[in-house]
Design a protein around this motif. Structure first.
Motif, PDB file in Angstrom:
ATOM      1  N   ILE B 184     -31.939 -31.060  24.810  1.00 29.41           N
ATOM      2  CA  ILE B 184     -31.032 -30.901  25.833  1.00 29.41           C
ATOM      3  C   ILE B 184     -30.299 -31.903  26.236  1.00 29.41           C
ATOM      4  O   ILE B 184     -29.326 -31.426  27.596  1.00 29.41           O
ATOM      5  N   VAL B 185     -30.057 -33.000  25.779  1.00 24.50           N
ATOM      6  CA  VAL B 185     -29.103 -33.876  26.406  1.00 24.50           C
ATOM      7  C   VAL B 185     -28.027 -33.120  26.269  1.00 24.50           C
ATOM      8  O   VAL B 185     -26.735 -32.980  27.273  1.00 24.50           O
ATOM      9  N   PRO B 186     -27.201 -32.657  25.150  1.00 24.40           N
ATOM     10  CA  PRO B 186     -25.810 -32.478  24.936  1.00 24.40           C
ATOM     11  C   PRO B 186     -25.323 -30.904  26.252  1.00 24.40           C
ATOM     12  O   PRO B 186     -24.864 -30.843  26.766  1.00 24.40           O
ATOM     13  N   GLY B 187     -26.686 -30.372  26.403  1.00 25.39           N
ATOM     14  CA  GLY B 187     -26.429 -29.320  27.355  1.00 25.39           C
ATOM     15  C   GLY B 187     -26.477 -29.961  29.021  1.00 25.39           C
ATOM     16  O   GLY B 187     -25.900 -29.296  29.268  1.00 25.39           O
ATOM     17  N   LEU B 188     -27.442 -30.945  28.947  1.00 25.18           N
ATOM     18  CA  LEU B 188     -26.913 -31.233  30.659  1.00 25.18           C
ATOM     19  C   LEU B 188     -25.485 -31.518  30.720  1.00 25.18           C
ATOM     20  O   LEU B 188     -24.877 -31.378  32.010  1.00 25.18           O
ATOM     21  N   LEU B 247     -21.457 -38.547  27.394  1.00 24.12           N
ATOM     22  CA  LEU B 247     -21.270 -38.730  25.390  1.00 24.12           C
ATOM     23  C   LEU B 247     -21.978 -40.045  25.161  1.00 24.12           C
ATOM     24  O   LEU B 247     -22.839 -39.793  24.197  1.00 24.12           O
ATOM     25  N   LEU B 248     -21.107 -41.345  25.776  1.00 27.36           N
ATOM     26  CA  LEU B 248     -21.784 -42.551  25.152  1.00 27.36           C
ATOM     27  C   LEU B 248     -23.509 -42.519  26.090  1.00 27.36           C
ATOM     28  O   LEU B 248     -23.925 -43.717  24.733  1.00 27.36           O
ATOM     29  N   LEU B 249     -24.262 -42.268  26.873  1.00 26.22           N
ATOM     30  CA  LEU B 249     -25.763 -42.474  27.167  1.00 26.22           C
ATOM     31  C   LEU B 249     -26.718 -41.518  25.858  1.00 26.22           C
ATOM     32  O   LEU B 249     -26.989 -41.803  25.291  1.00 26.22           O
ATOM     33  N   ALA B 250     -25.569 -40.027  25.961  1.00 25.29           N
ATOM     34  CA  ALA B 250     -26.593 -39.175  24.854  1.00 25.29           C
ATOM     35  C   ALA B 250     -25.996 -40.214  22.499  1.00 25.29           C
ATOM     36  O   ALA B 250     -26.809 -40.178  22.503  1.00 25.29           O
ATOM     37  N   ARG B 251     -25.273 -40.986  23.102  1.00 27.91           N
ATOM     38  CA  ARG B 251     -24.598 -41.346  21.493  1.00 27.91           C
ATOM     39  C   ARG B 251     -25.717 -42.928  21.243  1.00 27.91           C
ATOM     40  O   ARG B 251     -27.115 -42.779  20.378  1.00 27.91           O
ATOM     41  N   PHE B 252     -26.084 -43.265  23.037  1.00 28.70           N
ATOM     42  CA  PHE B 252     -26.606 -45.276  22.980  1.00 28.70           C
ATOM     43  C   PHE B 252     -28.091 -44.907  23.262  1.00 28.70           C
ATOM     44  O   PHE B 252     -28.600 -45.707  22.960  1.00 28.70           O
ATOM     45  N   ILE B 305     -28.191 -22.856  35.340  1.00 25.89           N
ATOM     46  CA  ILE B 305     -29.351 -24.060  35.010  1.00 25.89           C
ATOM     47  C   ILE B 305     -30.347 -22.788  33.920  1.00 25.89           C
ATOM     48  O   ILE B 305     -30.671 -23.309  32.857  1.00 25.89           O
ATOM     49  N   LEU B 306     -30.650 -21.046  34.497  1.00 29.38           N
ATOM     50  CA  LEU B 306     -31.591 -20.820  33.375  1.00 29.38           C
ATOM     51  C   LEU B 306     -31.313 -19.848  32.768  1.00 29.38           C
ATOM     52  O   LEU B 306     -32.057 -19.343  32.404  1.00 29.38           O
ATOM     53  N   LEU B 307     -29.970 -19.715  32.888  1.00 21.10           N
ATOM     54  CA  LEU B 307     -29.373 -17.987  31.819  1.00 21.10           C
ATOM     55  C   LEU B 307     -28.955 -18.356  31.190  1.00 21.10           C
ATOM     56  O   LEU B 307     -28.477 -17.666  29.969  1.00 21.10           O
ATOM     57  N   SER B 308     -28.890 -19.576  31.225  1.00 22.41           N
ATOM     58  CA  SER B 308     -27.495 -20.598  29.910  1.00 22.41           C
ATOM     59  C   SER B 308     -28.143 -20.403  28.659  1.00 22.41           C
ATOM     60  O   SER B 308     -26.677 -21.133  27.939  1.00 22.41           O
ATOM     61  N   VAL B 333     -20.213 -23.440  26.988  1.00 25.50           N
ATOM     62  CA  VAL B 333     -19.862 -24.525  27.339  1.00 25.50           C
ATOM     63  C   VAL B 333     -20.825 -25.494  26.096  1.00 25.50           C
ATOM     64  O   VAL B 333     -20.952 -26.521  25.340  1.00 25.50           O
ATOM     65  N   LEU B 334     -22.195 -25.030  26.475  1.00 26.73           N
ATOM     66  CA  LEU B 334     -23.306 -25.396  25.944  1.00 26.73           C
ATOM     67  C   LEU B 334     -23.017 -24.740  24.690  1.00 26.73           C
ATOM     68  O   LEU B 334     -23.401 -25.823  23.484  1.00 26.73           O
ATOM     69  N   ARG B 335     -22.953 -24.114  23.824  1.00 23.73           N
ATOM     70  CA  ARG B 335     -22.982 -23.681  22.247  1.00 23.73           C
ATOM     71  C   ARG B 335     -21.832 -24.398  21.993  1.00 23.73           C
ATOM     72  O   ARG B 335     -21.562 -25.120  20.915  1.00 23.73           O
ATOM     73  N   VAL B 336     -20.720 -24.913  22.509  1.00 24.88           N
ATOM     74  CA  VAL B 336     -19.475 -25.771  21.924  1.00 24.88           C
ATOM     75  C   VAL B 336     -19.946 -27.040  22.153  1.00 24.88           C
ATOM     76  O   VAL B 336     -19.706 -27.517  20.979  1.00 24.88           O
ATOM     77  N   VAL B 337     -20.416 -27.409  23.045  1.00 21.03           N
ATOM     78  CA  VAL B 337     -21.010 -28.876  22.973  1.00 21.03           C
ATOM     79  C   VAL B 337     -22.463 -29.505  22.254  1.00 21.03           C
ATOM     80  O   VAL B 337     -21.802 -29.959  21.089  1.00 21.03           O
ATOM     81  N   ARG B 338     -23.353 -28.376  21.889  1.00 18.60           N
ATOM     82  CA  ARG B 338     -24.126 -28.328  20.353  1.00 18.60           C
ATOM     83  C   ARG B 338     -23.489 -28.269  19.310  1.00 18.60           C
ATOM     84  O   ARG B 338     -24.183 -28.232  18.303  1.00 18.60           O
ATOM     85  N   GLY B 339     -22.610 -26.746  19.451  1.00 10.98           N
ATOM     86  CA  GLY B 339     -22.320 -26.982  18.132  1.00 10.98           C
ATOM     87  C   GLY B 339     -21.085 -27.934  17.432  1.00 10.98           C
ATOM     88  O   GLY B 339     -21.639 -28.342  15.993  1.00 10.98           O
ATOM     89  N   ALA B 340     -20.578 -28.246  18.570  1.00 12.18           N
ATOM     90  CA  ALA B 340     -20.052 -29.559  17.461  1.00 12.18           C
ATOM     91  C   ALA B 340     -20.512 -30.487  18.085  1.00 12.18           C
ATOM     92  O   ALA B 340     -20.723 -31.410  16.687  1.00 12.18           O
TER      93      ALA B 340
END
Lengths: 309, 377
Positions: B184-188, B247-252, B305-308, B333-340
């Motif tokens: 969820i967080v990278p997706g956000l 990203l900082l929030l996701a990390r820490f 939000i719902l179809l991505s 971009v969700l795939r990119v962020v989660r993938g990375a």
């Protein structure tokens, strides 16, 4: 006959419709360089539309011509670079300061030496001390002067002003017109729309447009003379009451109270005299006067057929 | 009388209704929004996704192996897309997100089943999105036993009853503990950028038109692309700042693992920011008022939000909903962020998503430029 400096504006046969409304019809005008041309006509007569076509904001449906030697259809971008346009509604950014607005304009026109130009403009306006004030907080008169400064910052050759002094007090209007004359003295051509007769008389020449058609053109004196209007000036006790009795009588084209006096005008002298005969005795006093520009315009307005009705 | 008057209420009501019918877009929106939402999300959302792309690697060619592959093929949960030839190939398919599951039938499978020696089937699952894999994994555990019931005959018949003769080993990859926050967080990141960036620029041109400053702007030599670039540029910076904060929030705060893939992430997020801003600009050239611009933004935001794949597993949606999802930049971009972040994908791994984002930027910019009017006509 082409004037020495050439035509700043030379357009013919301009037409513009919005939906089924023909707002401008077969409009042609020539304005020589360095002249101030007053653009008059009732509300909704197509003045703003014409100004917008001249500066490339609207594309004419048909017609052709040049502004500053550039084709108004194909070279609109070139015209924009050398034209200053002041909109009817205040259109600087109210949430920017005075200086920021001028800086934006200066950058958009790619001006060099911005600080000097802006400093000079502010100096001329006497706004140097208030340069960091938000534009939205200025009074109406100041807004108009600032808008003029912004429209002339890039030293245009042609200035199009759309009712620049609407809602501005007489002193500010006079200052504004002094500035316009100064600009014209430097060779700038000005086309200015207005509803004020005193402003029309300060123009070198006037153009009267009604229902999208140009119906009178020339200097103020020429327009008055060409109207062949005969005007009687009447005075007497409660003469205002005669308005109702006179209007509509054969020969009487306009009746207008001027303070304690009455102006009765018509083009047929004999019929007009016949119409006022019943009151041509004491205590009323009548005299023939030169028609004013306003008399002429009110008559012109009455004549023009209303094609929007 | 100054009291309450139904007549006056009616007057207002009629006026409002008439205004509404004259504002075609609002009218269409009011009618279309519930219908579209109901149709889209009622059918599209599926918390027990099926037809998940699966790759299989059969290291032996046996009756048992063929039965298991056949069972996978016939199961609703799995959509057998690849017959891999090596473990490396399987891993690559999962890493690139081509498949959700990789099933390995080891070379000694039949031998062990027949001998009654604990045979194993290995299942690797891409658990980036835990919701997508849960139901399928449960089905997978039971599937081979049923499949082999027919094959266990004769001498091996006793193996068919009681304890299954083999076990299914599941390896959840990339998010082994199935922590939802990792998904969820990278997706956000994509969602927050969508909402703020599209909305900010959606108002830009409309605001000028409403305030009357557009007329002056058009009378200047400014070109459409200049206006667009000038209006978008400040927001690109804002978008990058937002990205850093998230990203900082996701990390820490959420302790989301960050496997790397920074180059691809930076490129993907930048393309996404520009694309979202350009879309906002396109909206503002089409909207007649700021209110309309806001409505259009919301209209765009809901499917984002719902179809991505943000809220619900992308692969759980029917094909047509997936097709809509593929058009939305946020999906990519969700795939990119989660993938990375979760898989450490490189630019080469995510080139499809990057290409999709780049295409979105180009198409939307072209449309915005075509819509942007140089005149007041």
């Amino acid at each position: 006959m082409t004037p020495a400096g050439g035509w700043a504006i030379d357009v013919a046969g301009l037409n513009k419709s919005f939906g089924t409304k023909r707002v401008v019809q077969d409009f042609s005008i020539q304005v020589a360089e360095g002249r101030i041309c007053g653009f008059l006509g009732p509300n909704g007569s197509g003045k703003t539309t014409t100004l917008r076509m001249l500066c490339g904001l609207l594309t004419p449906d048909s017609g052709s011509g040049t502004c500053l030697g550039f084709d108004i259809i194909r070279q609109a971008e070139a015209i924009k670079c050398q034209t200053g346009y002041m909109t009817q509604k205040f259109s600087l950014y109210e949430d920017l300061t005075i200086a920021e607005n001028l800086q934006f304009t200066a950058r958009v026109y790619g001006l060099d030496d911005r600080a000097r130009r802006i400093g000079e403009a502010l100096e001329r306006l006497g706004l140097q001390a208030r340069r960091d004030q938000l534009t939205g907080t200025l009074s109406g008169g100041w807004k108009q002067r600032l808008a003029l400064a912004a429209a002339t910052l890039h030293e245009p050759k042609l200035l199009l002003l759309d009712e620049p002094t609407a809602g501005v007090d007489p002193k500010a209007r006079r200052d504004f017109w002094d500035e316009i004359h100064e600009l014209a003295g430097r060779g700038l051509t000005v086309l200015v729309s207005t509803h004020y007769m005193d402003e029309a008389e300060r123009c070198h020449e006037i153009a009267y447009i009604s229902y999208g058609k140009l119906i009178a053109r020339g200097t103020a004196q020429e327009v008055i003379a060409r109207s062949q209007l005969v005007t009687f000036h009447g005075e007497g006790p409660e003469i205002g009451k005669l308005v109702h009795e006179l209007s509509g009588k054969p020969g009487v084209e306009t009746v207008a109270p001027f303070g304690a006096a009455l102006h009765v005008s018509g083009t047929d002298r004999a019929a007009l005299e016949a119409a006022i005969t019943p009151w041509r005795h004491a205590p009323y006093r009548w005299s023939e006067v030169d028609p004013t520009l306003e008399d002429v315009f009110i008559q012109l307005m009455g004549q023009a057929e209303d094609n929007f009705a | 009388m100054n009291g309450f008057s139904l007549g006056r209420v009616l007057a207002v009501l009629i006026k409002e209704f008439k205004q509404l019918t004259r504002d075609r877009l609002t009218y269409a929106m009011i009618l279309a929004l519930p219908v579209v939402q109901l149709l889209l999300f009622g059918f599209a959302i599926n918390s027990d996704p099926r037809h998940l792309p699966t790759a299989v690697l059969a290291q032996e060619d046996s009756v048992f192996a063929r039965s298991i592959v056949g069972a996978l093929r016939h199961s609703d949960y799995f959509d057998l897309r690849y017959q891999a030839h090596s473990v490396g190939e399987l891993d690559e398919l999962i890493r690139q997100g081509q498949v959700q599951f990789a099933v390995v039938i080891p070379g000694d499978f039949s031998w062990r089943v027949v001998r009654g020696d604990k045979a194993q089937i290995l299942v690797k699952a891409d658990a980036t999105d835990p919701a997508a894999t849960g139901g399928a994994l449960a089905a997978l555990a039971a599937l081979p036993a049923q499949a082999l019931a027919h094959d266990l005959k004769g001498a091996t018949a006793p193996r068919a009853v009681g304890v299954p003769p083999f076990e299914v080993i599941v390896h959840r990859q990339y998010n082994p503990e199935a922590v939802t926050a990792y998904n969820i967080v990278p997706g956000l990141l994509g969602i927050v950028l969508t909402l703020t960036l599209v909305m900010m620029t959606a108002l830009s041109v409309t605001r000028e038109t409403e305030r009357g400053t557009m007329e002056s702007l058009l009378a200047t030599p400014l070109q459409p692309l200049e206006v667009m670039a000038g209006k978008l540029a400040p927001y690109v910076l804002i978008g990058l700042i937002q990205t850093s904060i998230i990203l900082l929030l996701a990390r820490f705060v959420f302790h989301v693992p960050m496997e790397g893939g920074w180059a691809g992430l930076g490129l993907g997020v930048s393309l996404f920011i520009v694309g979202s801003l350009a879309l906002g600009f396109l909206i503002s050239t089409a909207a007649r008022s700021q209110l309309q611009a806001m409505q259009m933004t919301v209209f765009y935001f809901l499917p984002s939000i719902l179809l991505s794949g943000f809220m619900f597993p992308f692969r759980g949606m029917p094909a047509w909903a997936q097709a809509i999802g593929e058009v939305l930049p946020v999906t990519h971009v969700l795939r990119v962020v989660r993938g990375a972040l979760l898989k450490g994908q490189s630019i080469a791994d995510m080139w499809r998503e990057l290409a999709a984002l780049a295409a979105f930027v180009c198409v939307v910019t072209a449309l915005a430029m075509a819509r942007y009017r140089r005149t007041l006509d």
